[in-house]
Each structure stands twice: as C-alpha cells, then as structure tokens.
Design a protein around this motif. Structure first.
Motif, PDB file in Angstrom:
ATOM      1  N   MET A   1       0.843  -1.205   0.000  1.00 29.96           N
ATOM      2  CA  MET A   1       0.000   0.000   0.000  1.00 29.96           C
ATOM      3  C   MET A   1       0.879   1.256   0.000  1.00 29.96           C
ATOM      4  SD  MET A   1      -2.683   1.195   2.963  1.00 29.96           S
ATOM      5  CE  MET A   1      -3.462   2.796   2.866  1.00 29.96           C
ATOM      6  N   PHE A   2       0.607   2.145  -0.902  1.00 30.87           N
ATOM      7  CA  PHE A   2       1.178   3.485  -0.810  1.00 30.87           C
ATOM      8  C   PHE A   2       0.143   4.456  -1.368  1.00 30.87           C
ATOM      9  CE2 PHE A   2       3.192   7.274  -2.462  1.00 30.87           C
ATOM     10  CZ  PHE A   2       3.881   7.700  -1.329  1.00 30.87           C
ATOM     11  N   CYS A   3      -0.265   5.410  -0.551  1.00 32.20           N
ATOM     12  CA  CYS A   3      -1.275   6.370  -1.004  1.00 32.20           C
ATOM     13  C   CYS A   3      -0.959   7.737  -0.389  1.00 32.20           C
ATOM     14  CB  CYS A   3      -2.667   5.893  -0.565  1.00 32.20           C
ATOM     15  SG  CYS A   3      -4.003   6.961  -1.113  1.00 32.20           S
ATOM     16  N   TYR A   4      -0.890   8.742  -1.231  1.00 34.63           N
ATOM     17  CA  TYR A   4      -0.705  10.101  -0.709  1.00 34.63           C
ATOM     18  C   TYR A   4      -1.644  11.063  -1.437  1.00 34.63           C
ATOM     19  CZ  TYR A   4       3.031  10.896  -4.358  1.00 34.63           C
ATOM     20  OH  TYR A   4       3.760  11.023  -5.513  1.00 34.63           O
ATOM     21  N   GLN A   5      -2.840  10.561  -1.724  1.00 31.04           N
ATOM     22  CA  GLN A   5      -3.729  11.341  -2.575  1.00 31.04           C
ATOM     23  C   GLN A   5      -4.523  12.422  -1.835  1.00 31.04           C
ATOM     24  OE1 GLN A   5      -6.600   8.918  -4.595  1.00 31.04           O
ATOM     25  NE2 GLN A   5      -7.565   8.114  -2.747  1.00 31.04           N
ATOM     26  N   CYS A   6      -4.562  12.364  -0.516  1.00 29.93           N
ATOM     27  CA  CYS A   6      -5.394  13.378   0.159  1.00 29.93           C
ATOM     28  C   CYS A   6      -4.581  14.179   1.174  1.00 29.93           C
ATOM     29  CB  CYS A   6      -6.624  12.744   0.796  1.00 29.93           C
ATOM     30  SG  CYS A   6      -6.347  12.010   2.393  1.00 29.93           S
ATOM     31  N   GLU A   7      -5.229  15.187   1.686  1.00 29.63           N
ATOM     32  CA  GLU A   7      -4.540  16.133   2.558  1.00 29.63           C
ATOM     33  C   GLU A   7      -4.175  15.514   3.897  1.00 29.63           C
ATOM     34  OE1 GLU A   7      -3.736  19.295   5.311  1.00 29.63           O
ATOM     35  OE2 GLU A   7      -5.489  17.980   5.468  1.00 29.63           O
ATOM     36  N   GLN A   8      -4.960  14.487   4.321  1.00 33.04           N
ATOM     37  CA  GLN A   8      -4.681  13.917   5.644  1.00 33.04           C
ATOM     38  C   GLN A   8      -3.702  12.735   5.562  1.00 33.04           C
ATOM     39  OE1 GLN A   8      -8.269  12.452   7.481  1.00 33.04           O
ATOM     40  NE2 GLN A   8      -8.574  10.854   5.958  1.00 33.04           N
ATOM     41  N   THR A   9      -2.976  12.640   4.462  1.00 29.51           N
ATOM     42  CA  THR A   9      -2.005  11.548   4.332  1.00 29.51           C
ATOM     43  C   THR A   9      -0.967  11.601   5.453  1.00 29.51           C
ATOM     44  OG1 THR A   9      -0.657  10.382   2.708  1.00 29.51           O
ATOM     45  CG2 THR A   9      -0.288  12.741   2.865  1.00 29.51           C
ATOM     46  N   TYR A  10      -0.353  10.472   5.712  1.00 26.09           N
ATOM     47  CA  TYR A  10       0.670  10.398   6.751  1.00 26.09           C
ATOM     48  C   TYR A  10       1.877  11.264   6.369  1.00 26.09           C
ATOM     49  CZ  TYR A  10       4.376   8.421   9.616  1.00 26.09           C
ATOM     50  OH  TYR A  10       5.430   8.270  10.477  1.00 26.09           O
ATOM     51  N   GLY A  17       2.982   9.773   2.922  1.00 27.31           N
ATOM     52  CA  GLY A  17       2.194   8.709   2.320  1.00 27.31           C
ATOM     53  C   GLY A  17       1.745   7.681   3.336  1.00 27.31           C
ATOM     54  N   CYS A  18       0.518   7.212   3.153  1.00 22.77           N
ATOM     55  CA  CYS A  18      -0.001   6.130   3.994  1.00 22.77           C
ATOM     56  C   CYS A  18       0.531   4.825   3.411  1.00 22.77           C
ATOM     57  CB  CYS A  18      -1.528   6.139   3.985  1.00 22.77           C
ATOM     58  SG  CYS A  18      -2.223   7.645   4.694  1.00 22.77           S
ATOM     59  N   ALA A  19       1.314   4.117   4.190  1.00 23.36           N
ATOM     60  CA  ALA A  19       2.005   2.953   3.622  1.00 23.36           C
ATOM     61  C   ALA A  19       2.000   1.770   4.578  1.00 23.36           C
ATOM     62  CB  ALA A  19       3.446   3.335   3.275  1.00 23.36           C
ATOM     63  N   ARG A  22      -3.116   0.444   7.349  1.00 23.83           N
ATOM     64  CA  ARG A  22      -4.344   1.234   7.252  1.00 23.83           C
ATOM     65  C   ARG A  22      -3.986   2.696   7.055  1.00 23.83           C
ATOM     66  NH1 ARG A  22      -9.667   0.119   8.832  1.00 23.83           N
ATOM     67  NH2 ARG A  22      -9.043  -2.003   9.269  1.00 23.83           N
ATOM     68  N   GLY A  23      -4.616   3.346   6.069  1.00 24.39           N
ATOM     69  CA  GLY A  23      -4.380   4.766   5.868  1.00 24.39           C
ATOM     70  C   GLY A  23      -5.066   5.595   6.940  1.00 24.39           C
ATOM     71  N   ASN A  24      -4.719   6.865   7.000  1.00 23.04           N
ATOM     72  CA  ASN A  24      -5.324   7.732   8.018  1.00 23.04           C
ATOM     73  C   ASN A  24      -6.832   7.877   7.836  1.00 23.04           C
ATOM     74  OD1 ASN A  24      -2.928   8.116   9.318  1.00 23.04           O
ATOM     75  ND2 ASN A  24      -2.432  10.031   8.268  1.00 23.04           N
ATOM     76  N   CYS A  25      -7.343   7.584   6.636  1.00 20.29           N
ATOM     77  CA  CYS A  25      -8.791   7.639   6.399  1.00 20.29           C
ATOM     78  C   CYS A  25      -9.499   6.370   6.842  1.00 20.29           C
ATOM     79  CB  CYS A  25      -9.063   7.868   4.915  1.00 20.29           C
ATOM     80  SG  CYS A  25      -8.381   6.535   3.883  1.00 20.29           S
ATOM     81  N   GLY A  26      -8.728   5.314   7.154  1.00 19.03           N
ATOM     82  CA  GLY A  26      -9.337   4.034   7.513  1.00 19.03           C
ATOM     83  C   GLY A  26      -9.262   3.017   6.381  1.00 19.03           C
ATOM     84  N   LYS A  27      -8.709   3.419   5.236  1.00 17.53           N
ATOM     85  CA  LYS A  27      -8.613   2.482   4.096  1.00 17.53           C
ATOM     86  C   LYS A  27      -7.577   1.423   4.403  1.00 17.53           C
ATOM     87  CE  LYS A  27      -6.904   4.134   0.150  1.00 17.53           C
ATOM     88  NZ  LYS A  27      -6.878   4.879  -1.125  1.00 17.53           N
ATOM     89  N   ASP A  28      -7.970   0.140   4.283  1.00 16.78           N
ATOM     90  CA  ASP A  28      -6.996  -0.910   4.592  1.00 16.78           C
ATOM     91  C   ASP A  28      -6.139  -1.210   3.368  1.00 16.78           C
ATOM     92  OD1 ASP A  28      -8.337  -2.779   2.937  1.00 16.78           O
ATOM     93  OD2 ASP A  28      -9.656  -3.343   4.578  1.00 16.78           O
ATOM     94  N   LEU A  74     -11.733   7.547  -5.024  1.00 13.91           N
ATOM     95  CA  LEU A  74     -11.475   8.816  -4.337  1.00 13.91           C
ATOM     96  C   LEU A  74     -11.406   8.592  -2.828  1.00 13.91           C
ATOM     97  CD1 LEU A  74     -12.305  10.224  -7.076  1.00 13.91           C
ATOM     98  CD2 LEU A  74     -13.399  11.961  -5.684  1.00 13.91           C
ATOM     99  N   THR A  75     -10.808   9.541  -2.148  1.00 14.10           N
ATOM    100  CA  THR A  75     -10.751   9.484  -0.687  1.00 14.10           C
ATOM    101  C   THR A  75     -12.159   9.430  -0.096  1.00 14.10           C
ATOM    102  OG1 THR A  75      -8.704  10.734  -0.683  1.00 14.10           O
ATOM    103  CG2 THR A  75      -9.980  10.755   1.364  1.00 14.10           C
ATOM    104  N   ASN A  76     -12.335   8.559   0.878  1.00 13.71           N
ATOM    105  CA  ASN A  76     -13.577   8.478   1.649  1.00 13.71           C
ATOM    106  C   ASN A  76     -14.813   8.158   0.796  1.00 13.71           C
ATOM    107  OD1 ASN A  76     -12.204   9.040   3.985  1.00 13.71           O
ATOM    108  ND2 ASN A  76     -12.839  11.164   4.134  1.00 13.71           N
TER     109      ASN A  76
HETATM  110 FE1  SF4 Z   1      -4.868   7.705   0.863  1.00 17.00          FE
HETATM  111 FE2  SF4 Z   1      -6.579   7.496   2.911  1.00 17.00          FE
HETATM  112 FE3  SF4 Z   1      -4.010   8.079   3.320  1.00 17.00          FE
HETATM  113 FE4  SF4 Z   1      -5.671   9.863   2.180  1.00 17.00          FE
HETATM  114  S1  SF4 Z   1      -5.741   9.067   4.306  1.00 17.00           S
HETATM  115  S2  SF4 Z   1      -3.586   9.414   1.554  1.00 17.00           S
HETATM  116  S3  SF4 Z   1      -6.956   8.514   0.913  1.00 17.00           S
HETATM  117  S4  SF4 Z   1      -4.845   6.147   2.498  1.00 17.00           S
END
Ligand code: SF4
Ligand code: FS2
Length: 554
Positions: A1-10, A17-19, A22-28, A74-76
């Motif tokens: 997992m690597f995601c940095y698409q939203c403002e609340q990313t790690y 990046g959420c890596a 679980r991302g900060n949004c709760g996405k596993d 998309l986020t959320n």
């Molecule tokens: Fe991606 Fe969720 Fe992290 Fe945002 S919080 S960067 S949508 S995993």
C-alpha cells in the motif's frame, strides 16, 4: 500500500504517504491495493476506448464505467474490498470488448489495428483476491519512483488525482443524464497518456493543465445537469434544527439520489434532512418544492460520527465523504452509487424501500427544536441577478474586496484558519464560499452591505463552475482580468475533486491562490517552486496577516 492522494495523508519529516496496514482515512491495505489495480485496469480500458472512439465507434458502457470506477477510488468513497474484486472483473470484460470494437473499426476502415503491449493494456485479472493483490504490487502511484524520481512521480500523481476528480464530477452529471463526447474523450486521452509512463516534466505539466481545462467543461456540464433537472438555485433560508417526526438523513453530493428519495417518501410523514455537502439542495426550486425536505442537520463530513450517532433515523450516504460507521448507527446507515463500506447495506438504482422501512421503524425526532435558519442558494444565477447592485457597491467603495473562502473541510486543527479568515474579514468585504469548508463559519452572523449579504454560499464543491462564472462576469463588468479584480481565492483542499478544481483555476491563469491547510504531499519542493513561479500559488499563513496582505494587493 502506498497512497498520498489526500490532505490527511501520513507525514513525518520527509516521509509522506499512507504505507502501513491502514491509511489515516481508515482504508486498509487490501482495499488500497485493489484500488491501485483498478486504476491500472481503467488505463487499459481507456486506451482501447480512445482508439475505438477515434474510428467512430465510441463505447458508452466503457465510458460510464471509467467514471464510476475512478470515483470509487477517491478518498472516503469506497472501503469495501469485495466491491473492487467485482469492478476489476468488469474492467477486464469491458477492456476486451473495447479492444474487439477497436480492432473491428480499424479493419472496417482498412487499417491494421495497433498492438498495445503496455502492462495496462495487456493485464489479465487473476481469478481471486489474493492473485489480484499480487498483481497490484508494482502498479501503485509510486511505481518506478526510483528510476524516474519524485518530481515525475508527483506530476503523474497530480494528473491521476485530477483525473479522479474529473471522473467524479462527470459521474455526478452522468447520473442526471448529462454526458459529453469531448469529456469522455478527454478523460480517456489523459488515462492513455498516463499508461505510457510519461517522464517528461513539461509534457506532464501541460497534460495537467489540459485536464484543468477539461474539468471546466465537466463542471459546466454538471451545472447544466443540476440546473436542468432542478432549476437554478435561489436564495433560501434553511432550517438547521429538526422538527418532530420520523426522519431520514441524506449526505454526500448526489442531488438525483435525494430527488428520488423525496419522491419515494412523498406523503409518508417522513421528514428528509440534508447533511454535509447536500445542504445546497434546499436552494433548488424542484427540490425545495417537497415540503418534507425539512432542513439541514449536523456539520461537515468529519463530524458525521457524532451527527449520525445522534440522528434518530436512517442515513443515506450518496458520495464522498464516508468515514467508518460506528456501532451506534452501523445498522441504520446505507450506501448508494460509488460509496461502500464492508457490512453496510448498499442500495442501487434508487431502490430505497429498505431505507424507508428503517425510517418507519426508528423513533424520529420527539419534538420540534427552535427554528434557527441559515441562507443558501447564492449560485451564479442569484449573484449575477443582482450584479448591478454588486458592481455599484464596488464602484462606490461600499464593497472593498471579495474573498472566496471555500473548498473541502477536514478534521485537521490547521483548518481553523478558514473560519478565522472568514470571520475576521473586514465588514466592507464580501465572503463567497462553496464546498464543505463553510460549515466552519456559516452560522456566524456576517450581516450585509447595503442589502447584499456579506456571506454568499455558492453551493457544493460541485458548484465551482458557478464561482468561476461569477468571477469572469465581474471581470467583464470591470473590463479587466480575473487577476485584476478585488478578489482573493483562499482554497481549502482535502481530496481529488479539489485537485481537479485547482488545475482548472491554474489553467484559467488565476494567480495568487492561497492553498491549505497543507500543500499536497505529492507536490515535491521542485514542483511547488514551479507552481509558485508560474502561478503565484501560496500556502496559507496566518489569517489576519493573509487578509491584510490580500487587501494591500489591490
Ligand atoms: Fe490515501 Fe486514505 Fe491516506 Fe488519504 S488518508 S492518503 S486517501 S490512504
Ligand atoms: Fe467535502 Fe468530502 Fe465536496 Fe470533498 S464532503 S471534502 O470529498 O467533495 O468537498
């Protein structure tokens, strides 16, 4: 997992990046990886759909699928891994059909069909989730970063996230029956470009700005879809306290879902309330004509766990932004359209009977609460309807400046900046707003300037076109460019719809936008420097100082 698409990313130091699991949004990690693979599959589908279209054989099913599929990423929006397994199988089926369509059209035109050998075009779905997850390794946004570097990866990401936002807006229009050939063509062209793993920085920047231009068309189409279906927004006082009776809460952006629910609950005694980005629905004549569209309840999306737990009826989530449903309401929240959460009931095709049954079985509000209101509905028709008075007020000096304070909201403490900014703006300034940021200040008493309200709520983030039309009309009236107007844009971003709108503003040549609460993590220092030099883009600072600076810029 690597995601940095939203403002609340790690973010921690240089690491972004959420890596993790679980991302900060709760996405596993499973859902995140399947979403990456779906983006990969959409690129493969788009390549053939684009080529078939060029030969006069467009594929409507493929076109619509791409909008829906990218909206789910998309986020959320959609956290249900099982839904992505189904979408991936569907993407492969449609890709094969689009390829056959393209090859037949090419041969019919006397051409030898192109053989596409890139990974997205040739991908074959693994038969099960574990196999799909293995395939997902290596197709994420950071694929190849070691060879192409963070700047190219960041620009590819900017383009991809912009495409996601464009697809979400186009999907909102599509479900109301509005499609445009040039929009599908533009989206598929951009995905085709990304599928070639572009590494040329100027070309990537040009594509991102071209996407911004495309998004203006998409937002115009969405504006036409909303106003065509429901009339032009009118200034409307909206009750923000409940009334006695059974109740349903509708959140997200999809006005068509709300309209269908209002029709299905007509004369049922159930009151329908809006939440979050659904607030502007009250301003549309054909929606506010339903007497049981009772009012707005709660705040912006990040408040939903508290709002939904306290709401004494079922909840319908029509688009972004859903966050993990608490046990307190997990049995009475429903999703529809692109939205999903594992274990939450999903309703398709406006089949809202289970939702309505739930409302009848739940207590509803026991009593009326005192009827405080807020006023919404200052879309372009309403504002330009009083353009003469507005222009006179500017000429006389009664209005010194306009601030557009809008965009997304979120839970980060830095977002207090936007409420500070709006409420500290001097009394001879007008605050235009849109999106969910406004919940931070829309119950504040701003007063008026000679009868013109000082707070003008243009609508959802989906109504950015309205804001652009207002700005361009004012520029025409004053015979200047938008950058010469006494207007400052103070934008709050959170997710990929905002990325698309930002690209539109940049493509229009709008300068000196203040962006926050933090700059996108995918924009490297080099990329930020480019945006600063070309567009005067600025991070937000301190509200009072930024207001003073904006007023000195005139
Ligand atoms: Fe991606 Fe969720 Fe992290 Fe945002 S919080 S960067 S949508 S995993
Ligand atoms: Fe708000 Fe969330 Fe509107 Fe964004 S409800 S942040 O995705 O679309 O704005």
């Amino acid at each position: 997992m690597f995601c940095y698409q939203c403002e609340q990313t790690y973010r921690s130091g240089d690491a972004v990046g959420c890596a993790t699991q679980r991302g900060n949004c709760g996405k596993d990690t499973t859902t995140a990886d399947l979403q990456d693979l779906l983006v990969h599959a959409a690129k493969g589908l788009a390549q053939y759909a684009k080529r078939a279209r060029a030969l006069g054989a467009p594929d409507r099913e493929a076109d619509a699928f791409i909008l829906h599929a990218l909206f789910t990423t998309l986020t959320n929006v959609n956290f249900n891994a099982a839904r992505f397994v189904g979408l991936l199988q569907e993407a492969a089926r449609l890709r094969d059909a689009a390829r056959a369509r393209y090859e037949a059209a090419a041969r019919a035109a006397g051409q030898e069909p192109e053989t596409l050998a890139n990974a997205a075009a040739t991908w074959q779905p693994a038969p099960d989730q574990n196999g799909l997850l293995r395939q997902a390794a290596g197709v994420g946004v950071d694929a190849g970063i070691d060879s192409v570097g963070a700047d190219v990866t960041g620009l590819r990401s900017l383009l991809l996230y912009g495409i996601k936002g464009v697809c979400a807006y186009a999907h909102h229009a599509h479900v109301l029956g509005q499609d445009r050939e040039d929009v599908f063509a533009g989206i598929e062209r951009a995905l085709d470009f990304l599928a070639q793993d572009p590494a040329d920085v100027p070309a990537l920047l040009d594509e991102a700005l071209a996407l911004g231009t495309l998004n203006l068309s998409v937002m115009e189409m969405l504006d036409a879809a909303n106003t065509g279906a429901f009339g032009a927004q009118q200034p409307t006082a909206v009750r923000v306290r409940p009334i006695q009776g059974k109740a349903i809460l509708v959140s997200g952006h999809d006005l068509g879902d709300l309209a269908a629910l209002l029709e299905q609950t007509r004369d049922s005694g159930i009151q329908v309330y809006t939440h979050g980005e659904m607030l502007p629905a009250h301003a549309y004549p054909k929606l506010k004509a339903y007497p049981h569209l009772a009012g707005n309840y709660g705040g912006a999306w990040q408040d939903q766990q508290l709002d939904f737990a306290n709401f004494p009826g079922p909840i319908l989530m029509t688009s972004n932004c859903i966050i993990e449903p608490l046990p307190a309401y997990r049995q009475r929240i429903f999703t529809t359209g692109p939205v999903g959460w594992p274990g939450v009931r999903h309703l398709e095709s406006h089949q809202f009977a289970p939702l309505i049954q739930a409302a009848k079985a739940l207590p509803g509000f026991k009593a009326d609460e005192p009827g405080k209101t807020i006023t919404v509905g200052f879309g372009r028709h309403a504002v330009l309807g009083v353009a003469g008075a507005v222009i006179e007020a500017v000429k006389s000096g009664a209005i010194r400046h306009f601030f557009l304070v809008g965009g997304c909201d979120g839970a980060a403490p830095g977002r207090d900046y936007y409420s500070d900014f709006a409420t500290q703006a001097p009394r001879d300034t007008v605050v235009l707003t849109l999106g969910c940021t406004k919940y931070r200040f829309n119950q504040h008493d701003f007063g008026d300037i000679g009868g013109i309200p000082r707070l003008l709520d243009i609508g959802q983030c989906n109504d950015a076109y309205s804001a652009i039309r207002i700005a361009t009309a004012l520029a025409e009236a004053f015979e200047c460019g938008v950058n010469e107007l006494p207007l400052s844009l103070v934008v709050s971003w959170f997710e990929q719809k905002a990325a698309a709108v930002l690209l539109t503003l940049l493509a229009l040549g709008i300068r000196n936008i203040r962006l926050g609460p933090t700059l996108p993590a995918f924009l490297t220092p080099n990329l930020v420097q480019v945006l600063v030099e070309r567009f005067g883009l600025k991070p937000i600072g301190e509200a009072h100082a930024d207001i003073r600076e904006a007023l000195r810029l005139e």
